[in-house]
Design an enzyme around this catalytic site. Sequence first.
Site, PDB file in Angstrom:
ATOM      1  N   ASP A 156      -0.011   9.221  -8.167  1.00 57.02           N
ATOM      2  CA  ASP A 156      -0.408   7.657  -7.922  1.00 57.02           C
ATOM      3  C   ASP A 156      -0.628   7.681  -6.309  1.00 57.02           C
ATOM      4  O   ASP A 156       0.400   7.163  -5.582  1.00 57.02           O
ATOM      5  CB  ASP A 156       0.908   6.838  -8.450  1.00 57.02           C
ATOM      6  CG  ASP A 156       0.699   5.441  -8.005  1.00 57.02           C
ATOM      7  OD1 ASP A 156      -0.461   4.932  -7.793  1.00 57.02           O
ATOM      8  OD2 ASP A 156       1.451   4.563  -8.213  1.00 57.02           O
ATOM      9  N   GLU A 181      -4.177  -0.571  -2.280  1.00 54.07           N
ATOM     10  CA  GLU A 181      -3.913  -1.174  -3.702  1.00 54.07           C
ATOM     11  C   GLU A 181      -2.508  -1.326  -4.098  1.00 54.07           C
ATOM     12  O   GLU A 181      -2.115  -2.205  -4.761  1.00 54.07           O
ATOM     13  CB  GLU A 181      -4.304   0.066  -4.810  1.00 54.07           C
ATOM     14  CG  GLU A 181      -4.365  -0.135  -6.217  1.00 54.07           C
ATOM     15  CD  GLU A 181      -3.002   0.235  -6.689  1.00 54.07           C
ATOM     16  OE1 GLU A 181      -2.818  -0.199  -7.991  1.00 54.07           O
ATOM     17  OE2 GLU A 181      -2.097   0.624  -6.436  1.00 54.07           O
ATOM     18  N   GLU A 182      -1.510  -0.696  -3.575  1.00 55.96           N
ATOM     19  CA  GLU A 182      -0.157  -0.737  -3.827  1.00 55.96           C
ATOM     20  C   GLU A 182       0.638  -2.015  -3.503  1.00 55.96           C
ATOM     21  O   GLU A 182       1.823  -2.390  -3.677  1.00 55.96           O
ATOM     22  CB  GLU A 182       0.821   0.298  -3.473  1.00 55.96           C
ATOM     23  CG  GLU A 182       0.414   1.806  -3.982  1.00 55.96           C
ATOM     24  CD  GLU A 182       0.757   1.888  -5.265  1.00 55.96           C
ATOM     25  OE1 GLU A 182       1.140   1.114  -5.978  1.00 55.96           O
ATOM     26  OE2 GLU A 182       0.653   3.163  -5.757  1.00 55.96           O
ATOM     27  N   HIS A 242       5.980   5.884  -7.222  1.00 56.47           N
ATOM     28  CA  HIS A 242       6.708   4.914  -6.177  1.00 56.47           C
ATOM     29  C   HIS A 242       8.036   5.509  -5.852  1.00 56.47           C
ATOM     30  O   HIS A 242       8.937   4.575  -5.388  1.00 56.47           O
ATOM     31  CB  HIS A 242       6.690   3.485  -6.611  1.00 56.47           C
ATOM     32  CG  HIS A 242       5.541   3.032  -7.071  1.00 56.47           C
ATOM     33  ND1 HIS A 242       5.097   1.762  -7.755  1.00 56.47           N
ATOM     34  CD2 HIS A 242       4.183   3.285  -7.053  1.00 56.47           C
ATOM     35  CE1 HIS A 242       4.081   1.386  -8.062  1.00 56.47           C
ATOM     36  NE2 HIS A 242       3.215   2.513  -7.582  1.00 56.47           N
TER      37      HIS A 242
END
Length: 429
Positions: A248, A282-283, A387
């Site tokens: 990710d 994005e996060e 994450h």
Amino acid sequence: MMKKLHRAALVSSTLATCFVASAQAGPMVWASMGEDAYRLLRRAGAQLEQVEPHSVAIQAPAADGRVGTRNESVYLMQVDEEALPRLSHEVHENLKKCGGFMLHTSRAEGRKVVAQFRDAAAKQANQPAGVSYGIDDQAEVNALMPQLQESNIRSTIVKLSTEYKNRYYTTTGGVGSSNDLLTTWKQLAAGRDDVTVKQFTHPSWPQKSVILTIKGTTNPGKIVVIGGHLDSTIGWTNENSIAPGADDDASGIATLQEVMRVLLSSNYKPRRTLQFMAYAAEEVGLKGSQGIAADYQSKGKKVVGVLQLDMTNYQGAASDITMITDYTNSAQNKFLKDLAAHYMPSYNVNESRCGYACSDHASWTNRGFVASFPFEAPMGDDNPYIHTPNDTISKSGNNANHALKFAKLALAYAVELGSDGPAPKADTK
Ligand code: IPO
Ligand code: ZN
């Protein structure tokens, strides 16, 4: 627009992106959520005030399996802040999806976000006319596809996930990884005067998005976008946080970079313009892609289709590719399934819903563009280490075999949609 809620208990590993909120202290916070999460909250006896039901058009499969547009309820309300950590847990455990709710700084901001999503799927205001989804470039696709190399995808994932402590949108690693990607992409484009590589500067934070453009030969005004996000997070990310983000979303960037490499090294020239995008931020609420989609909308750019690659390298179930059906375009999703069936007939392709705006495709959908999101696994079987400091390539067997499947799909998409019909037919659109 939204800030991450600074509350450690809330940031369970895979849920960090689900929560965006006002940093203001206060017992009641504004939140919006779908029917399932709302019911869960009600059942849990959470304190809810000023509940506003809204109707939002989404594209999803009905009971008979046919994909179509239907209306779903989204509830905007004030929730007791104390109930949120438990809700995040329950939503994750019981609904097996990422949140299904967003937090807002005010009622007005919540209404704005809900309104942006309302009817976005139905109106598709920015879809250029005359886009057809034919499969008619087999010679080109079949020549290019075997050039895609798992080892290249693997080494890009390793590089991105080990050269920086993190790629967060405010840190040295976040900024440096964008600058380094610019250099790498410029090297891939060397010697081509129809290719440009640029950073897209965002006014409110230092990390820049990176965009490589292969100008279309006969139809340069029509754009096909393939994107992923460059940033990484562990929720509470600072300069020294270890957020490798291998899956990710180093995997998505590595996947699209390998497609780019093959197209450029083989001197492929699309008739429509192809753009490869590494989104910043994005996060933290899809900020980078929202900035780009808003810019493209305001300039009236004709985007034929958008493909999002976010998490491509963790095979959590037997399926090879999972098409996300909500906040995506069902006609283009079908095209992607047709491409997979045609070019990768052995692949098992299935469908899942994400619940809400779970990646950058939603930024495009929100602005009325046609977007799709092929994902690594069905909801709940996706990478559980994202994450966290453990989102490393070792969790994917130290190889990029799964990501290679997405590179094949993205390459077929780039050539078939970038070509706009069989070669060498004149392009009249
Ligand atoms: C994500 C996307 C789709 C599904 I289904 C589950 C999880 C990951 C996304 N929320 C993320 O963290 N992107 O950075
Ligand atoms: Zn993420």
